[in-house]
Design an enzyme around this catalytic site. Structure first.
Site, short mmCIF file in Angstrom:
data_model
loop_
_atom_site.label_atom_id
_atom_site.label_comp_id
_atom_site.label_asym_id
_atom_site.label_seq_id
_atom_site.Cartn_x
_atom_site.Cartn_y
_atom_site.Cartn_z
N CYS A 174 0.76 -1.16 -0.08
CA CYS A 174 0.10 0.07 -0.02
C CYS A 174 1.02 1.30 0.13
CB CYS A 174 -0.88 -0.12 1.27
SG CYS A 174 -1.66 1.44 1.54
N1 NDP Z 1 -7.64 -1.10 1.93
C1 NDP Z 1 -6.72 0.01 1.51
O1 NDP Z 1 -6.20 0.91 2.37
C2 NDP Z 1 -6.92 0.13 0.21
C3 NDP Z 1 -7.25 -0.73 -0.76
N2 NDP Z 1 -7.35 -0.46 -2.28
C4 NDP Z 1 -7.94 -1.40 -2.93
O2 NDP Z 1 -7.75 -1.23 -4.39
C5 NDP Z 1 -8.91 -1.45 -5.06
C6 NDP Z 1 -9.39 -0.40 -5.78
O3 NDP Z 1 -10.08 0.59 -5.01
P1 NDP Z 1 -10.94 1.55 -5.45
O4 NDP Z 1 -10.00 2.73 -6.25
O5 NDP Z 1 -11.58 2.23 -4.19
O6 NDP Z 1 -11.95 1.07 -6.21
P2 NDP Z 1 -12.50 1.44 -7.75
O7 NDP Z 1 -11.64 1.63 -8.59
O8 NDP Z 1 -13.70 0.54 -8.15
O9 NDP Z 1 -13.11 2.84 -7.25
C7 NDP Z 1 -14.35 2.96 -6.51
C8 NDP Z 1 -15.32 4.06 -6.61
O10 NDP Z 1 -15.32 4.90 -5.59
C9 NDP Z 1 -14.59 6.36 -6.17
N3 NDP Z 1 -13.95 7.05 -5.28
C10 NDP Z 1 -14.23 8.38 -4.74
N4 NDP Z 1 -13.20 8.50 -3.81
C11 NDP Z 1 -12.36 7.53 -3.98
C12 NDP Z 1 -11.37 7.50 -3.24
N5 NDP Z 1 -10.67 8.12 -2.31
N6 NDP Z 1 -10.80 6.25 -3.41
C13 NDP Z 1 -10.91 5.36 -4.32
N7 NDP Z 1 -12.04 5.52 -5.12
C14 NDP Z 1 -12.88 6.56 -4.86
C15 NDP Z 1 -14.22 5.98 -7.48
O11 NDP Z 1 -14.23 6.92 -8.52
P3 NDP Z 1 -12.78 7.51 -9.42
O12 NDP Z 1 -11.95 6.49 -9.23
O13 NDP Z 1 -13.34 8.13 -10.30
O14 NDP Z 1 -12.25 8.28 -8.28
C16 NDP Z 1 -14.90 4.76 -7.97
O15 NDP Z 1 -16.07 5.18 -8.57
C17 NDP Z 1 -9.91 -2.20 -4.21
O16 NDP Z 1 -9.72 -3.62 -4.29
C18 NDP Z 1 -9.25 -1.64 -2.68
O17 NDP Z 1 -9.57 -2.61 -1.78
C19 NDP Z 1 -7.00 0.71 -2.33
C20 NDP Z 1 -6.36 1.78 -1.81
C21 NDP Z 1 -6.60 1.59 -0.39
N1 LIG Z 2 -3.56 1.17 -0.19
C1 LIG Z 2 -3.81 -0.13 -0.67
N2 LIG Z 2 -3.85 -1.17 -0.01
C2 LIG Z 2 -4.16 -2.30 -0.94
C3 LIG Z 2 -4.01 -2.50 -2.25
N3 LIG Z 2 -4.29 -3.61 -2.59
C4 LIG Z 2 -4.55 -4.33 -1.53
N4 LIG Z 2 -4.59 -3.51 -0.48
C5 LIG Z 2 -4.85 -3.68 0.99
O1 LIG Z 2 -4.00 -4.47 1.63
C6 LIG Z 2 -4.51 -5.43 2.27
C7 LIG Z 2 -3.47 -6.65 2.46
O2 LIG Z 2 -2.30 -5.96 3.26
P1 LIG Z 2 -1.11 -6.90 3.90
O3 LIG Z 2 -0.41 -6.21 4.88
O4 LIG Z 2 -1.54 -8.32 4.65
O5 LIG Z 2 -0.31 -7.27 2.74
C8 LIG Z 2 -5.48 -5.91 1.47
O6 LIG Z 2 -6.36 -6.87 1.98
C9 LIG Z 2 -6.28 -4.59 0.90
O7 LIG Z 2 -6.87 -4.39 2.11
C10 LIG Z 2 -3.32 -1.08 -2.82
O8 LIG Z 2 -3.11 -1.30 -3.96
N5 LIG Z 2 -3.36 -0.03 -2.15
#
Ligand code: NDP
Ligand SMILES: Nc1nc2c(ncn2[C@@H]2O[C@H](COP(=O)(O)O)[C@@H](O)[C@H]2O)c(=O)[nH]1
EC number: 1.7.1.7
Length: 325
Positions: A174
């Site tokens: 991340c």
């Molecule tokens: N657990 C974590 O810390 C994180 C996990 N991830 C993982 O990455 C993958 C992609 O995630 P995600 O980008 O949400 O999925 P998507 O690309 O499907 O976006 C989700 C929707 O939410 C909108 N959106 C608005 N604000 C945000 C924001 N701050 N972050 C993301 N989307 C937003 C996006 O629009 P638009 O793209 O136009 O803004 C889109 O329509 C998922 O599997 C997620 O679990 C990603 C980052 C952090």
């Molecule tokens: N900020 C982001 N978080 C992400 C992304 N892809 C997945 N994830 C999150 O990480 C955990 C796994 O964490 P780990 O420490 O056990 O390796 C996963 O379940 C998601 O919630 C990403 O691209 N950006």
């Protein structure tokens, strides 16, 4: 609010009440199923694929299939149900995902678990999706996330979520905390505790687990289930590509919001790393179970719930004392 992470905490032992760790029960009821351990591999493309999902379900482990091959989800649910196994899928929140839920209802295909998998889960569109699923597929168990505050947990539970997933930015691949300045990276365990105090339903602790002992700590601070990516990367069964460098074998592990997943450099919040090759995933799961049995014995109990009551100390950045596994 107390700010601390996994490495800052040590749990305090109680008198042991078993003769052997084999007497200890690590099973957990989650939704309508019982699983061997409260651990689930992350729903990421380099961590889980269909063959591994079958194997996990057949062997009584929880799994969540990722959402990055959306066209395969209907057939996946059908295949799992044909084998009398539970189906556990992920969805996003774009318009076609709402249509997908309608399609499942029309085809009478009801996944036992649906995870709403969004970076910033505390949002109206996630609340709308929870309500849509609960109205359209009321029998599915809905996991919603990811979040990092008690207010978010309350809002998603109030919308109908059966469980919430806590963790914004603690993951190994991340870069959210660097790119945005936000999240629970560096204090995920404190954030879990903060959220768990508000929760009335199960919480999944997601991200930041670096050692098996962190699983016990997650349970202590309120998790019912622990989602793990990096510790599951690099196995024979891991879908990540096998890479050889300087005679060493690795498997790739990349973030779901990385350029490798997205195919474009838009809103990138993840990176790619190479995880050392580790052999069979069954060995890692067995070791996790044995270590958890040991944790419960130190807690002075026979089952997971005994971990919830143990005392702890904060030993800021010192518990590893230079040791590595
Ligand atoms: N657990 C974590 O810390 C994180 C996990 N991830 C993982 O990455 C993958 C992609 O995630 P995600 O980008 O949400 O999925 P998507 O690309 O499907 O976006 C989700 C929707 O939410 C909108 N959106 C608005 N604000 C945000 C924001 N701050 N972050 C993301 N989307 C937003 C996006 O629009 P638009 O793209 O136009 O803004 C889109 O329509 C998922 O599997 C997620 O679990 C990603 C980052 C952090
Ligand atoms: N900020 C982001 N978080 C992400 C992304 N892809 C997945 N994830 C999150 O990480 C955990 C796994 O964490 P780990 O420490 O056990 O390796 C996963 O379940 C998601 O919630 C990403 O691209 N950006």
């Amino acid at each position: 609010m107390d700010v601390f992470d996994y490495e800052d905490v040590q749990l305090i032992p109680n008198k042991c009440i078993v003769k052997s760790r084999s007497e200890i029960d690590t099973t957990v009821r989650f939704g309508n199923e019982t699983f061997k351990i409260p651990v689930v591999p992350a729903n990421m493309q380099t961590i889980i694929d269909e063959p591994l999902a079958f194997w996990l379900a057949e062997n009584h482990y929880f799994y969540v299939m990722h959402r990055f091959q959306p066209e395969k989800r209907v057939a996946f649910i059908e295949k799992m149900h044909a084998k009398n196994l539970f189906a556990s899928i992920s969805v996003g929140v774009k318009t076609d995902e709402f249509d997908f839920i309608n399609q499942l209802a029309e085809q009478d295909l009801i996944p036992e678990y649906i995870t709403i998998d969004i970076a910033h889960g505390h949002s109206q569109v996630v609340i709308d999706m929870i309500q849509h699923i609960k109205k359209t597929l009321p029998k599915s168990f809905v996991i919603a996330g990811n979040v990092g505050t008690p207010e978010a947990v309350r809002d998603l539970e109030r919308a109908g979520a059966d469980a919430t997933k806590v963790g914004i930015g603690p993951g190994k691949v991340c870069i959210t905390k660097i790119k945005t300045g936000f999240g629970t990276g560096g204090w995920q365990l404190g954030a879990l505790r903060w959220c768990a105090k508000a929760a009335t339903k199960p919480i999944i602790a997601d991200g930041g687990i670096r050692t098996n002992g962190d699983i016990a700590k997650s349970i202590r601070f309120g998790a019912s289930m622990v989602m793990i990516g990096s510790l599951f990367a690099g196995h024979t069964e891991s879908p990540g590509q096998l890479v050889e460098e300087d005679g060493q074998q690795y498997k790739e592990y990349f973030g779901s919001a990385s350029e490798f997943q997205k195919g474009t450099h838009q809103n990138v919040e993840g990176k790619r790393i190479l995880a050392p090759y580790k052999g069979a995933i069954s060995d890692t799961l067995t070791e996790m179970r044995q270590d958890l049995q040991s944790s419960i014995s130190y807690a002075g109990g026979k089952r997971l719930s005994s971990l919830r009551k143990v005392d702890y100390v904060l030993v800021r950045h010192s518990i590893f004392n230079g040791d590595v596994l």
